[in-house]
Design an enzyme around this catalytic site. Structure first.
Site, PDB file in Angstrom:
ATOM      1  N   ASP A  68     -14.232  16.966 -36.837  1.00  0.00           N
ATOM      2  CA  ASP A  68     -12.965  16.500 -37.411  1.00  0.00           C
ATOM      3  C   ASP A  68     -12.973  14.974 -37.439  1.00  0.00           C
ATOM      4  O   ASP A  68     -12.035  14.315 -36.995  1.00  0.00           O
ATOM      5  CB  ASP A  68     -11.787  17.024 -36.589  1.00  0.00           C
ATOM      6  CG  ASP A  68     -10.438  16.815 -37.284  1.00  0.00           C
ATOM      7  OD1 ASP A  68     -10.424  16.548 -38.504  1.00  0.00           O
ATOM      8  OD2 ASP A  68      -9.395  16.910 -36.604  1.00  0.00           O
ATOM      9  N   LEU A  69     -14.063  14.427 -37.975  1.00  0.00           N
ATOM     10  CA  LEU A  69     -14.312  12.987 -37.833  1.00  0.00           C
ATOM     11  C   LEU A  69     -13.703  12.201 -38.984  1.00  0.00           C
ATOM     12  O   LEU A  69     -14.376  11.777 -39.914  1.00  0.00           O
ATOM     13  CB  LEU A  69     -15.820  12.725 -37.723  1.00  0.00           C
ATOM     14  CG  LEU A  69     -16.218  11.303 -37.310  1.00  0.00           C
ATOM     15  CD1 LEU A  69     -15.485  10.867 -36.047  1.00  0.00           C
ATOM     16  CD2 LEU A  69     -17.718  11.210 -37.120  1.00  0.00           C
TER      17      LEU A  69
END
Length: 280
Positions: free
Chosen positions: A191-192
């Protein structure tokens, strides 16, 4: 919302004040200060999905790779809250080229950690929706089923996506092998986006699994404003197959579908999905 029980048994002093932090979706997040001059980050949820914080703690621990990003230490984990060490500001504005080169190098080191299959030893969460991570030998099948098509069964997404785009998505998923080259199953944050990258440089709020490195890069790139220094440093340590920049919008479909699944129809997500799928 200062809650003394947050710090029970941690020998950090009594909580004396707290500030609300912005940026998270799944949790309310606070910086709590103590009578001993310490500060910690506390994430809370009144009615969390089962295991939300235990799974987040597991993901943080998985990302503790020598030479990669700093991650906060897990000080306490319960069903309703998570206490972490405070790594400072989450504001990335005005970072230097040296910061971005360092961050690119650290992400490359993280992506050098690989598994024999795609997935993870357990399912976890992306936002508040389950992220399915069954061990899968075929990376194309894994991404198609568990990172794209899985959102079509979520009511918000199913109701928002026009029928023609649904058909195009299914057609694209069937053609992934022709469009995306073979890649190793690398350790991904999952979830960067910018809000989960701190100036330390550090990572927070993971949705960890082993997947395609280009999928991770697609999320950073899709958020915009990532300088070329980052990608140059990344490729020095972890070279990519030529044409990777052109593939990022396809891989970023997962994030747009996730936005629909959480929030329902948003013009931005629907437009980006439609434009990306139009050739298919």
């Amino acid at each position: 919302m200062l809650t003394p029980s947050w710090l029970d048994g941690l020998a950090l002093g009594e909580p004396v004040s707290c500030d609300v932090l912005e940026g998270g979706y799944a949790s309310k997040t606070f910086r709590a200060r103590t009578s001993l001059g310490r500060s910690v980050i506390v994430k809370t949820h009144d009615d969390p999905p089962p295991g939300l914080y235990t799974l987040e703690a597991d993901g943080l621990n998985a990302l503790r790779v020598p030479g990669a990003f700093v991650v906060p230490e897990v000080l306490r984990v319960t069903e309703r809250f998570l206490v972490l060490t405070d790594l400072g500001s989450s504001v990335l504005a005005d970072q230097t080229p040296d910061f971005w080169r360092d961050a690119g190098h650290r992400l490359a080191i993280q992506h050098q950690q690989t598994a024999d299959k795609f997935g993870y030893h357990q399912d976890n969460y992306l936002g508040v929706l389950p992220q399915r991570n069954p061990w899968t030998a075929d990376g194309h099948a894994f991404f198609a089923e568990h990172r794209l098509l899985r959102y079509l069964e979520v009511p918000n997404c199913a109701n928002a996506l026009p029928a023609e785009d649904r058909t195009r998505l299914e057609r694209l998923a069937a053609r992934l092998r022709d469009l995306i080259p073979e890649q190793p199953a690398a350790l991904l944050h999952g979830d960067l986006w910018h809000g989960n990258l701190l100036p330390a440089p550090a990572l927070i709020d993971p949705a960890v699994y082993y997947g395609w490195p280009e999928a991770e890069l697609s999320m950073l790139d899709g958020c915009g404003n990532i300088p070329e220094d980052f990608f140059t440093a990344y490729e020095e340590a972890h070279p990519l197959t030529p044409g990777w920049q052109d593939r990022l919008p396809l891989l970023h479909l997962r994030e747009h579908l996730c936005v629909l699944a959480h929030f329902g129809p948003t013009e931005s997500a629907l437009t980006k999905i439609h434009d990306t799928l139009a050739p298919y």
